[in-house]
Scaffold this motif. Structure first.
Motif, PDB file in Angstrom:
ATOM      1  N   MET A   1      17.217  16.495 -50.297  1.00 40.22           N
ATOM      2  CA  MET A   1      17.422  17.815 -49.696  1.00 40.22           C
ATOM      3  C   MET A   1      17.149  17.733 -48.195  1.00 40.22           C
ATOM      4  O   MET A   1      16.099  17.260 -47.767  1.00 40.22           O
ATOM      5  CB  MET A   1      16.490  18.840 -50.340  1.00 40.22           C
ATOM      6  N   VAL A   2      18.075  18.203 -47.400  1.00 42.79           N
ATOM      7  CA  VAL A   2      17.912  18.176 -45.946  1.00 42.79           C
ATOM      8  C   VAL A   2      16.999  19.314 -45.510  1.00 42.79           C
ATOM      9  O   VAL A   2      17.214  20.476 -45.861  1.00 42.79           O
ATOM     10  CB  VAL A   2      19.276  18.294 -45.237  1.00 42.79           C
ATOM     11  N   ARG A   3      15.986  18.961 -44.712  1.00 44.70           N
ATOM     12  CA  ARG A   3      15.066  19.968 -44.187  1.00 44.70           C
ATOM     13  C   ARG A   3      15.085  20.056 -42.665  1.00 44.70           C
ATOM     14  O   ARG A   3      14.472  20.947 -42.091  1.00 44.70           O
ATOM     15  CB  ARG A   3      13.646  19.668 -44.684  1.00 44.70           C
ATOM     16  N   ALA A   4      15.791  19.108 -42.026  1.00 41.22           N
ATOM     17  CA  ALA A   4      15.913  19.140 -40.560  1.00 41.22           C
ATOM     18  C   ALA A   4      17.238  18.517 -40.159  1.00 41.22           C
ATOM     19  O   ALA A   4      17.737  17.601 -40.821  1.00 41.22           O
ATOM     20  CB  ALA A   4      14.764  18.397 -39.897  1.00 41.22           C
ATOM     21  N   VAL A   5      17.789  19.039 -39.061  1.00 42.80           N
ATOM     22  CA  VAL A   5      19.046  18.520 -38.517  1.00 42.80           C
ATOM     23  C   VAL A   5      18.779  18.058 -37.088  1.00 42.80           C
ATOM     24  O   VAL A   5      18.219  18.809 -36.279  1.00 42.80           O
ATOM     25  CB  VAL A   5      20.149  19.590 -38.529  1.00 42.80           C
ATOM     26  N   VAL A   6      19.186  16.838 -36.790  1.00 44.35           N
ATOM     27  CA  VAL A   6      18.977  16.257 -35.471  1.00 44.35           C
ATOM     28  C   VAL A   6      20.341  16.016 -34.835  1.00 44.35           C
ATOM     29  O   VAL A   6      21.262  15.490 -35.487  1.00 44.35           O
ATOM     30  CB  VAL A   6      18.177  14.941 -35.550  1.00 44.35           C
ATOM     31  N   PHE A   7      20.466  16.379 -33.569  1.00 45.95           N
ATOM     32  CA  PHE A   7      21.748  16.327 -32.882  1.00 45.95           C
ATOM     33  C   PHE A   7      21.742  15.328 -31.734  1.00 45.95           C
ATOM     34  O   PHE A   7      20.808  15.292 -30.932  1.00 45.95           O
ATOM     35  CB  PHE A   7      22.092  17.705 -32.305  1.00 45.95           C
ATOM     36  N   ASP A   8      22.825  14.565 -31.649  1.00 45.31           N
ATOM     37  CA  ASP A   8      23.179  13.829 -30.445  1.00 45.31           C
ATOM     38  C   ASP A   8      23.493  14.852 -29.347  1.00 45.31           C
ATOM     39  O   ASP A   8      23.586  16.059 -29.612  1.00 45.31           O
ATOM     40  CB  ASP A   8      24.402  12.958 -30.779  1.00 45.31           C
ATOM     41  N   VAL A   9      23.687  14.384 -28.116  1.00 45.94           N
ATOM     42  CA  VAL A   9      23.921  15.297 -26.986  1.00 45.94           C
ATOM     43  C   VAL A   9      25.376  15.267 -26.521  1.00 45.94           C
ATOM     44  O   VAL A   9      26.130  16.215 -26.709  1.00 45.94           O
ATOM     45  CB  VAL A   9      22.962  14.987 -25.818  1.00 45.94           C
ATOM     46  N   GLY A  10      25.797  14.163 -25.864  1.00 46.31           N
ATOM     47  CA  GLY A  10      27.117  14.098 -25.276  1.00 46.31           C
ATOM     48  C   GLY A  10      28.234  14.183 -26.292  1.00 46.31           C
ATOM     49  O   GLY A  10      28.264  13.418 -27.266  1.00 46.31           O
ATOM     50  N   GLU A  11      29.154  15.118 -26.116  1.00 50.60           N
ATOM     51  CA  GLU A  11      30.295  15.392 -26.976  1.00 50.60           C
ATOM     52  C   GLU A  11      29.901  15.848 -28.378  1.00 50.60           C
ATOM     53  O   GLU A  11      30.752  15.947 -29.257  1.00 50.60           O
ATOM     54  CB  GLU A  11      31.255  14.192 -27.047  1.00 50.60           C
ATOM     55  N   THR A  12      28.617  16.114 -28.580  1.00 54.17           N
ATOM     56  CA  THR A  12      28.153  16.785 -29.791  1.00 54.17           C
ATOM     57  C   THR A  12      27.731  18.201 -29.420  1.00 54.17           C
ATOM     58  O   THR A  12      28.243  19.175 -29.972  1.00 54.17           O
ATOM     59  CB  THR A  12      26.991  16.017 -30.434  1.00 54.17           C
ATOM     60  N   LEU A  13      26.834  18.294 -28.450  1.00 58.02           N
ATOM     61  CA  LEU A  13      26.448  19.593 -27.905  1.00 58.02           C
ATOM     62  C   LEU A  13      27.123  19.875 -26.570  1.00 58.02           C
ATOM     63  O   LEU A  13      27.472  21.019 -26.269  1.00 58.02           O
ATOM     64  CB  LEU A  13      24.927  19.651 -27.712  1.00 58.02           C
ATOM     65  N   ILE A  14      27.278  18.838 -25.772  1.00 57.45           N
ATOM     66  CA  ILE A  14      27.759  18.970 -24.394  1.00 57.45           C
ATOM     67  C   ILE A  14      29.184  18.453 -24.248  1.00 57.45           C
ATOM     68  O   ILE A  14      29.485  17.305 -24.600  1.00 57.45           O
ATOM     69  CB  ILE A  14      26.838  18.191 -23.423  1.00 57.45           C
ATOM     70  N   ASP A  15      30.060  19.303 -23.734  1.00 52.74           N
ATOM     71  CA  ASP A  15      31.414  18.901 -23.358  1.00 52.74           C
ATOM     72  C   ASP A  15      31.306  18.171 -22.014  1.00 52.74           C
ATOM     73  O   ASP A  15      30.923  18.763 -21.001  1.00 52.74           O
ATOM     74  CB  ASP A  15      32.283  20.150 -23.235  1.00 52.74           C
ATOM     75  N   GLU A  16      31.658  16.897 -22.005  1.00 52.42           N
ATOM     76  CA  GLU A  16      31.462  16.071 -20.819  1.00 52.42           C
ATOM     77  C   GLU A  16      32.664  16.066 -19.867  1.00 52.42           C
ATOM     78  O   GLU A  16      32.679  15.307 -18.900  1.00 52.42           O
ATOM     79  CB  GLU A  16      31.121  14.640 -21.244  1.00 52.42           C
ATOM     80  N   THR A  17      33.628  16.932 -20.111  1.00 59.09           N
ATOM     81  CA  THR A  17      34.837  16.941 -19.286  1.00 59.09           C
ATOM     82  C   THR A  17      34.521  17.162 -17.813  1.00 59.09           C
ATOM     83  O   THR A  17      35.036  16.448 -16.937  1.00 59.09           O
ATOM     84  CB  THR A  17      35.808  18.032 -19.767  1.00 59.09           C
ATOM     85  N   ARG A  18      33.683  18.145 -17.507  1.00 58.22           N
ATOM     86  CA  ARG A  18      33.377  18.433 -16.097  1.00 58.22           C
ATOM     87  C   ARG A  18      32.615  17.278 -15.462  1.00 58.22           C
ATOM     88  O   ARG A  18      32.817  16.959 -14.282  1.00 58.22           O
ATOM     89  CB  ARG A  18      32.561  19.722 -15.978  1.00 58.22           C
ATOM     90  N   ILE A  19      31.720  16.648 -16.223  1.00 55.43           N
ATOM     91  CA  ILE A  19      30.937  15.532 -15.686  1.00 55.43           C
ATOM     92  C   ILE A  19      31.870  14.405 -15.254  1.00 55.43           C
ATOM     93  O   ILE A  19      31.792  13.890 -14.129  1.00 55.43           O
ATOM     94  CB  ILE A  19      29.922  15.013 -16.722  1.00 55.43           C
ATOM     95  N   PHE A  20      32.773  14.009 -16.154  1.00 58.28           N
ATOM     96  CA  PHE A  20      33.645  12.881 -15.845  1.00 58.28           C
ATOM     97  C   PHE A  20      34.715  13.259 -14.830  1.00 58.28           C
ATOM     98  O   PHE A  20      35.199  12.393 -14.084  1.00 58.28           O
ATOM     99  CB  PHE A  20      34.246  12.316 -17.128  1.00 58.28           C
TER     100      PHE A  20
END
Length: 214
Positions: A1-20
């Motif tokens: 049973m999942v009790r926590a969710v862990v997220f990557d950052v780039g292109e998971t939470l953050i759209d990197e289009t402006r950065i690049f």
């Protein structure tokens, strides 16, 4: 049973289009060219740094970042802010919290990324970066740190990222539930690979509460 969710950052939470796009301007190449080179690196399993080297073979990224900070001290430069969040991030994180799950952010990021994420006031329990841990994905030690941060055994944690190689397959090897988000150049390419059959694939983070409740 999942009790926590862990997220990557780039292109998971953050759209990197402006950065690049800003990087392309800094390097003096058309934005479409630089974004295309990033896609080519993703398609051929080359490191992201190769996109910079193909553009400027003599580039010293650390030195260039230092010069950029001098030239544009108040600009975002190679960094991100809340305007770069994908639109599904806040509602998805809030829904996971409302469902009683722990929510953590942990990815391969430079030191300033944690402060940038914390300034967004996201509904999360903790934020950490590879820089402060001194270990990067896909190293098993990174995912051991993730489990320690979540305070749970690995089999009660889902890890969500946009890459098979760096994110979800190493998370699965660590005993976590792997979820691939199909966005960004790596996400779309990796979702089409045979190994994607070994993980769960979503097109939006808002799919997670229902997916993880099963």
């Amino acid at each position: 049973m999942v009790r926590a969710v862990v997220f990557d950052v780039g292109e998971t939470l953050i759209d990197e289009t402006r950065i690049f796009s800003r990087w392309a301007d800094r390097l003096g190449v058309p934005r479409g060219t630089f974004l295309g080179l990033i896609g080519a690196c993703a398609a051929t399993d080359r490191p992201l740094a190769d996109a910079f080297r193909l553009t400027r073979p003599d580039v010293d990224l650390d030195a260039e970042i230092s010069r950029w900070a001098t030239d544009d001290p108040t600009g975002l430069r190679e960094n991100f802010d809340a305007d770069d969040l994908y639109p599904d991030v806040r509602p998805a994180l809030a829904a996971l919290r409302d469902a009683g799950l722990g929510v953590v952010v942990a990815g391969n990021q430079p030191p300033q990324a944690r402060a940038a994420l914390e300034a967004m006031d996201l509904p999360v329990d903790a934020i950490r970066t590879s820089d402060e841990w001194g270990v990067e994905k896909p190293a098993p030690e990174f995912f051991a740190r993730v489990a320690d941060l979540a305070g749970l055994p690995a089999d009660e944690i889902a890890y969500v990222g946009d890459r098979l190689d760096n994110d979800v397959l190493p998370a699965a090897a660590a005993g976590m539930r792997p979820v691939l988000i199909r966005r960004g150049p790596w996400g779309y390419l990796h979702a089409a690979r045979p190994d994607a059959a070994r993980v769960e694939v979503v097109d939006s983070l808002t799919e997670l509460p229902a997916l993880l409740s099963r």
